[in-house]
Design an enzyme around this catalytic site. Structure first.
Site, PDB file in Angstrom:
ATOM      1  N   HIS A   1      -0.351-105.233  23.052  1.00  0.00           N
ATOM      2  CA  HIS A   1      -0.240-104.520  24.320  1.00  0.00           C
ATOM      3  C   HIS A   1      -1.252-103.373  24.385  1.00  0.00           C
ATOM      4  CE1 HIS A   1       2.317-101.980  27.251  1.00  0.00           C
ATOM      5  NE2 HIS A   1       1.580-102.834  27.936  1.00  0.00           N
TER       6      HIS A   1
ATOM      7  N   ASP B   1     -22.163-109.274  31.201  1.00  0.00           N
ATOM      8  CA  ASP B   1     -23.362-110.020  31.552  1.00  0.00           C
ATOM      9  C   ASP B   1     -24.304-110.064  30.346  1.00  0.00           C
ATOM     10  OD1 ASP B   1     -24.726-107.523  31.470  1.00  0.00           O
ATOM     11  OD2 ASP B   1     -24.582-107.246  33.631  1.00  0.00           O
TER      12      ASP B   1
ATOM     13  N   TYR C   1     -24.385-105.516  36.703  1.00  0.00           N
ATOM     14  CA  TYR C   1     -23.071-104.883  36.562  1.00  0.00           C
ATOM     15  C   TYR C   1     -21.902-105.865  36.521  1.00  0.00           C
ATOM     16  CZ  TYR C   1     -25.900-100.835  37.722  1.00  0.00           C
ATOM     17  OH  TYR C   1     -26.880 -99.873  37.736  1.00  0.00           O
ATOM     18  N   ALA C   2     -22.164-107.134  36.253  1.00  0.00           N
ATOM     19  CA  ALA C   2     -21.091-108.136  36.165  1.00  0.00           C
ATOM     20  C   ALA C   2     -20.417-108.006  34.802  1.00  0.00           C
ATOM     21  CB  ALA C   2     -21.641-109.547  36.383  1.00  0.00           C
ATOM     22  N   ASN C   3     -19.572-106.986  34.705  1.00  0.00           N
ATOM     23  CA  ASN C   3     -18.876-106.648  33.475  1.00  0.00           C
ATOM     24  C   ASN C   3     -17.462-106.229  33.811  1.00  0.00           C
ATOM     25  OD1 ASN C   3     -21.451-106.583  31.874  1.00  0.00           O
ATOM     26  ND2 ASN C   3     -21.849-104.837  33.188  1.00  0.00           N
TER      27      ASN C   3
END
EC number: 5.4.99.62
Length: 139
Positions: free
Chosen positions: A20, A28, A128-130
């Protein structure tokens, strides 16, 4: 052979051992990965595998309760950002659990990856594809 969607052994092990609030980053091809954080490198060539495909597969095997996204993602790559939000909304509806979304600067995002159990690098070349996934619980 494993029957479910996720057949990558490293990612499957990672998901099975998350506790948890543990965090994993899906990124990217260009995000710097801290030396001390496990790197799971899936990148084959530009765009393969894609960020969203990787997100979908990992979501299919793991329960998340929160995500962290760079603010710049929404402004610079709105199509990919909106697609990610759509996937998160679907996941929330499917599981009946709320997923919180927190936005930070890209610099703060990169610093936060220091806390990740692992970084999964895709071949995505969209700026910024993170995303950082925070593990939830299934009960």
């Amino acid at each position: 052979m494993k029957k479910s969607n996720l057949i990558n052994s490293e990612i499957s092990y990672l998901v099975a051992t998350l506790g948890h609030t543990d965090e994993i980053t899906i990124c990217d091809a260009g995000l710097p990965i801290p030396d001390h954080v496990q790197r799971i490198d899936l990148a084959l060539t530009h765009g393969v595998p894609g960020f969203l495909d990787t997100v979908r597969v990992i979501l299919s095997e793991s329960q998340i309760e929160g995500v962290i996204i760079a603010e710049e993602f929404a402004n610079v790559s709105p199509v990919h950002h909106d697609a990610l939000i759509t996937e998160l909304t679907k996941e929330s509806e499917l599981t009946g659990k709320q997923i919180t979304i927190d936005y930070v600067t890209h610099e703060a995002f990169k610093a936060r990856t220091e806390q990740s159990r692992a970084v999964v690098r895709t071949g995505e070349c969209t700026p910024y594809a993170n995303v950082i996934f925070q593990a939830g619980v299934v009960f």
